[in-house]
Structures are given as C-alpha cells and as structure tokens.
Design an enzyme around this catalytic site. Structure first.
Site, PDB file in Angstrom:
ATOM      1  N   LYS A  12      47.133  31.547   5.918  1.00 22.78           N
ATOM      2  CA  LYS A  12      46.991  31.530   4.454  1.00 22.78           C
ATOM      3  C   LYS A  12      47.845  32.633   3.816  1.00 22.78           C
ATOM      4  CE  LYS A  12      42.482  32.115   4.332  1.00 22.78           C
ATOM      5  NZ  LYS A  12      42.149  32.274   5.768  1.00 22.78           N
ATOM      6  N   ARG A  86      34.830  31.688  -0.416  1.00 17.69           N
ATOM      7  CA  ARG A  86      34.545  31.490   1.011  1.00 17.69           C
ATOM      8  C   ARG A  86      33.159  30.897   1.196  1.00 17.69           C
ATOM      9  NH1 ARG A  86      38.201  35.712   3.075  1.00 17.69           N
ATOM     10  NH2 ARG A  86      38.491  35.450   5.294  1.00 17.69           N
ATOM     11  N   ARG A 120      47.892  39.354  16.463  1.00 17.14           N
ATOM     12  CA  ARG A 120      48.290  39.853  15.138  1.00 17.14           C
ATOM     13  C   ARG A 120      48.239  41.380  15.108  1.00 17.14           C
ATOM     14  NH1 ARG A 120      45.638  37.520   9.675  1.00 17.14           N
ATOM     15  NH2 ARG A 120      43.714  38.520  10.340  1.00 17.14           N
ATOM     16  N   ARG A 153      43.798  45.013  13.540  1.00 19.58           N
ATOM     17  CA  ARG A 153      42.631  45.110  12.643  1.00 19.58           C
ATOM     18  C   ARG A 153      41.365  45.041  13.482  1.00 19.58           C
ATOM     19  NH1 ARG A 153      43.621  40.702   7.886  1.00 19.58           N
ATOM     20  NH2 ARG A 153      41.425  40.360   8.276  1.00 19.58           N
ATOM     21  N   ARG A 164      33.698  35.567  12.769  1.00 19.09           N
ATOM     22  CA  ARG A 164      34.418  35.060  11.588  1.00 19.09           C
ATOM     23  C   ARG A 164      34.579  33.543  11.670  1.00 19.09           C
ATOM     24  NH1 ARG A 164      39.663  38.437  11.783  1.00 19.09           N
ATOM     25  NH2 ARG A 164      40.240  37.510   9.791  1.00 19.09           N
TER      26      ARG A 164
HETATM   27  P1  AMP Z   1      40.657  38.215   5.224  1.00 18.55           P
HETATM   28  O1  AMP Z   1      41.701  39.279   5.140  1.00 18.55           O
HETATM   29  O2  AMP Z   1      40.834  37.141   4.193  1.00 18.55           O
HETATM   30  O3  AMP Z   1      40.505  37.660   6.613  1.00 18.55           O
HETATM   31  O4  AMP Z   1      39.249  38.914   4.849  1.00 18.55           O
HETATM   32  C1  AMP Z   1      38.766  39.971   5.632  1.00 18.55           C
HETATM   33  C2  AMP Z   1      37.281  40.134   5.453  1.00 18.55           C
HETATM   34  O5  AMP Z   1      36.970  40.450   4.088  1.00 18.55           O
HETATM   35  C3  AMP Z   1      36.422  38.922   5.753  1.00 18.55           C
HETATM   36  O6  AMP Z   1      36.186  38.747   7.149  1.00 18.55           O
HETATM   37  C4  AMP Z   1      35.142  39.283   4.993  1.00 18.55           C
HETATM   38  O7  AMP Z   1      34.426  40.273   5.680  1.00 18.55           O
HETATM   39  C5  AMP Z   1      35.693  39.910   3.721  1.00 18.55           C
HETATM   40  N1  AMP Z   1      35.906  38.911   2.667  1.00 18.55           N
HETATM   41  C6  AMP Z   1      37.108  38.492   2.183  1.00 18.55           C
HETATM   42  N2  AMP Z   1      36.951  37.557   1.240  1.00 18.55           N
HETATM   43  C7  AMP Z   1      35.623  37.363   1.109  1.00 18.55           C
HETATM   44  C8  AMP Z   1      34.838  36.502   0.312  1.00 18.55           C
HETATM   45  N3  AMP Z   1      35.388  35.647  -0.575  1.00 18.55           N
HETATM   46  N4  AMP Z   1      33.481  36.553   0.435  1.00 18.55           N
HETATM   47  C9  AMP Z   1      32.915  37.406   1.303  1.00 18.55           C
HETATM   48  N5  AMP Z   1      33.595  38.250   2.114  1.00 18.55           N
HETATM   49  C10 AMP Z   1      34.943  38.233   2.018  1.00 18.55           C
END
Ligand code: AMP
Length: 210
Positions: A12, A86, A120, A153, A164
């Site tokens: 994404k 999400r 990654r 990360r 996740r």
């Molecule tokens: P990402 O970088 O998009 O993989 O997001 C990293 C982490 O941020 C996720 O695993 C969640 O812990 C948190 N996070 C990001 N977006 C959301 C969301 N819309 N709702 C809840 N937690 C979020």
C-alpha cells in the site's frame, strides 16, 4: 478522498508513493502519523509504541479524532488515506465526515506477505523503506540517502506479523464487502512484478475520475 486498503505488507505504501509522484495526491498513512507521534516520548507516545510493537490496533475513537483533526487542518480533500479505515467503526466515521470517491483494495496472499515483511528494512532517520530481496539498498544495510544503518520495525518481527495478519482478516477484510457494495472498490494484485502492480494501481486510480 481516496482510500487504499489491504493487508499489512501488501505494498500500500509503495503504491501510494507512486500515486503521489504521478498525480500529486496527498498521502496520509495512519501508521506514519502514529510513528511520528511516538517520537514525542510522552505517555501517549509510550502507549502507542506498546500497541504497535505487538501488532495491535489503536481504538477507533483515538484514530478517528486524530484523523478528523488532521483533515480539518488540511482543508483539502485530494487525499489518499493509507491504513485508514482498518475497522468498520472507522469506515462509518469516515462516511459521516468525508466523501469517499474510490477505494483501491490491494490483494496479496498471506505467504508472500510474511516473506515481504520479514525482509523489509527501514531507515530510522528518513523512514525510507527497503526490501532486502526486491529493493535492497546500494550499500549493505545502509540507507542510500542518509547512510544510516537500516533497522527492522518491531512490528515486522514474526509474532507481531502473525497478530497483524489475524487482525487484518478479522477487522479489515470485512471492509471489502462494505465498499464493494457501495460500488466504490477496485482490486489491484500486488503479487505480480512491481512495475505491473504500480501501473495497474495508477490505471485503477485514474478510472475513479471517469
Ligand atoms: P502500518 O504502518 O499501516 O502497518 O501501521 C502500523 C500500526 O499502526 C498498525 O499495526 C496499528 O498498530 C497502527 N494503526 C495504523 N492505522 C491504524 C488504524 N486505522 N486503526 C488502528 N490502528 C492503526
């Protein structure tokens, strides 16, 4: 506004960057917003870090109010939301406050996701994303721009990835039907070669405006 949805590690962020370059859209990733907020080091930052490191999701109320505040400060709706919504409670909140023009759903099989996330790496200074197999840095384990040592990360480590993916299937995947039923959703397959994936993503994005 536009939304890019899909499992963690599907690409994404990579597709979003490409769409920014080609169309000038503003990209807002909730993950980046949260990681940036974590740098403050206060109690709220610590709470976010603990949840993120375990691969858990933040509660809807916190995320929704952060995003509403952010959008109000921008006063511009040529925006691509990445990682938001999400959960269903976030999608309904978006409908109450914004107009969604199109949703790109990035698909990718779980086995490939696990492989991608485990290879990654990111630059701790500029946030640039690398993949040791498909997009390696020029010098071994160093950011091409900052020359800083790349890191993994915490939420790309195996236990957090498992969590996740579980949460993705339980909370985020139902949004597929939600947006598909509204006629807003188009799929893009990210398991194909990178350039084909990006071109297909751009074509789909442009088709929303026709
Ligand atoms: P990402 O970088 O998009 O993989 O997001 C990293 C982490 O941020 C996720 O695993 C969640 O812990 C948190 N996070 C990001 N977006 C959301 C969301 N819309 N709702 C809840 N937690 C979020």
């Amino acid at each position: 506004m536009y939304i890019i949805l899909g499992p963690p590690g599907a690409g994404k962020g990579t597709l979003s960057e490409y769409l920014v370059e080609k169309t000038g859209i503003r990209h807002i990733s909730t993950g980046d917003v949260l990681r940036d907020r974590m740098k403050k080091g206060d109690a709220f930052a610590k709470k976010i870090k603990a949840l993120l490191d375990r691969g858990e999701l933040l509660d809807n109320e916190t995320i929704n109010s952060m995003m509403l505040e952010l959008m109000q400060s921008l006063k511009d709706d040529f925006v691509l939301f990445d990682g938001y919504p999400r959960k269903m409670g976030q999608a309904t909140f978006i409908d109450e406050h914004f107009k969604v023009t199109g949703v790109i759903f990035v698909t990718c099989p779980d086995e490939l996701i696990v492989k991608r996330l485990s290879s990654r790496r990111i630059c701790p200074k500029c946030g640039r994303v690398y993949n040791l197999i498909t997009m390696p840095p020029k010098e071994d384990n160093l950011c091409d721009v900052c020359k800083v040592k790349l890191i993994q990360r915490d939420d790309d480590k195996p236990d957090a990835v498992k969590r996740r993916l579980e949460l993705y299937h339980k909370e985020t995947q139902p949004l597929y039907d939600y947006y598909n039923n509204k006629g807003l959703l188009k799929e893009v397959d990210s398991s194909k070669p990178l350039n084909d994936f990006l071109e297909e993503g751009l074509r789909v994005f442009n088709s929303f405006n026709k």
